[in-house]
Scaffold this active site. Sequence first.
Site, mmCIF file in Angstrom:
data_model
loop_
_atom_site.group_PDB
_atom_site.id
_atom_site.type_symbol
_atom_site.label_atom_id
_atom_site.label_comp_id
_atom_site.label_asym_id
_atom_site.label_seq_id
_atom_site.Cartn_x
_atom_site.Cartn_y
_atom_site.Cartn_z
ATOM 1 N N PRO A 1 -46.180 48.481 27.936
ATOM 2 C CA PRO A 1 -45.975 49.665 27.089
ATOM 3 C C PRO A 1 -44.598 49.760 26.447
ATOM 4 O O PRO A 1 -44.373 50.636 25.613
ATOM 5 C CB PRO A 1 -46.202 50.826 28.062
ATOM 6 N N TYR B 1 -40.918 47.656 15.611
ATOM 7 C CA TYR B 1 -41.287 48.933 16.204
ATOM 8 C C TYR B 1 -42.188 49.747 15.283
ATOM 9 O O TYR B 1 -43.200 50.305 15.733
ATOM 10 C CB TYR B 1 -40.040 49.731 16.563
ATOM 11 N N LYS C 1 -47.272 49.244 21.572
ATOM 12 C CA LYS C 1 -48.166 48.523 20.664
ATOM 13 C C LYS C 1 -49.656 48.627 20.983
ATOM 14 O O LYS C 1 -50.485 48.274 20.157
ATOM 15 C CB LYS C 1 -47.785 47.029 20.663
ATOM 16 N N TYR D 1 -34.337 54.558 25.251
ATOM 17 C CA TYR D 1 -34.587 53.388 26.084
ATOM 18 C C TYR D 1 -33.274 53.054 26.796
ATOM 19 O O TYR D 1 -32.296 52.704 26.146
ATOM 20 C CB TYR D 1 -35.026 52.191 25.234
#
Length: 417
Positions: free
Chosen positions: A319, A411, A323, A228
């Site tokens: 997104p 997460y 989840k 990320y």
Amino acid sequence: MSFTSGAVNFRPGHYVRENKVNKPALRTQVGIVGGGPAGLMLAHLLHLDGIDSIVLESRSRDEVEGTIRAGVLEQNTVDLMVDTGLGDRLGREGFVHTGVEFRFAGEGRRIDFESLTDGRAVTVYPQHEVIKDLIARRLSDGGDIRFGVSEVEVHGHTGESPHIDFIDSDGHAQSVHCSLVTGCDGSRTGTRELIPAPAVRTDHFKKYPFAWFGILAEAPQTSEELIYAHHERGFALCSTRTPDVQRHYLQVDPNDSVDRWPDERIWEELHRRVDGDGAEVKEGRIFSKTVLGFRSFVCEPMQHGRLFLAGDSAHTVPPTGAKGMNLAIADVWMLSRAMSSYFSTGNRDGLDGYTAAVMPRIWRAQHFSWWMSSMLHTMPDASRFDIQRQIAELDVVTGSEAGRTLIAENYVGAPLV
């Protein structure tokens, strides 16, 4: 899915088939509208408890199984699949990720899920593969899935004897009589509209000022775990499908289009936003390009009479937090327990308390998805102050065990029980 909630108006050329015939009513305990992850998993869980269902899906089997979707499965989803006999291919082909990397200010910081969550992790296994497993298992168990249906109508869900009318794939009029109805027909749902708004239903909605430009590429893995990346030019995400196929995303304007992104521009922008100490995007042949919009949505309640909503028909999330499918699976796990109790004992407590039982998890996921999105994406009107503030936030969160634990716990997902 074409959907109406009341009687059909017979107009010339509307709802007419030359081979349309009325067939004897089908009977089952639970009628399920929608054959995505929520509807198919619900049917599977109910079957294990000896409860019959019929699944109605507007697309063909090939269309359902061929729609490529991302998939990061929480530990809960993986455990449920394994425990209920759906784990064979998942175990062979899924990629277990025990961490994730956040990149900002030119460097990467890893969030170690295992050490922060007592050994929990996530598994990269695309949604369409989960659907293939569910369909194969339902059919091998003798399950009733009606593909290619149209003109779906739910009647009598506020009474004691609901039924679902539809046209089957051969153009024949059919009717399913059932005790309970579940709307699992996705974000373009029609079943949600059966809960009157605003008298009964309240919709919570947020639209974001950015979108994701996604690609699939035949290329080596950029990283063994998801990356990320925060960058002043916009967010980027590097993920994987297989050792040879990668899925990458770039933050773009919601009105952007694939025509404006030749391959060279895509790779150049990914390198700008991701490359640095310890990371370099690996290039390859791009064979798919899409633009994905961002929004958050929740409707309350998720039930009305004998109708119950699950998955995207009731809520959608950005997104960023991975989840969407996991929430759908958690919904139907809870709903299957409530339905099993109802059919075995006649007790409606679980059914009546369904919305209250699932809402805390839904809003927690909404918060996490919003937080990840706001922390990592660059807003269109961002100033230098805003950019530096985001970098400071990422530094604080990833630089402390408490912050890393907050990310890791959300997460990998809270246990279902």
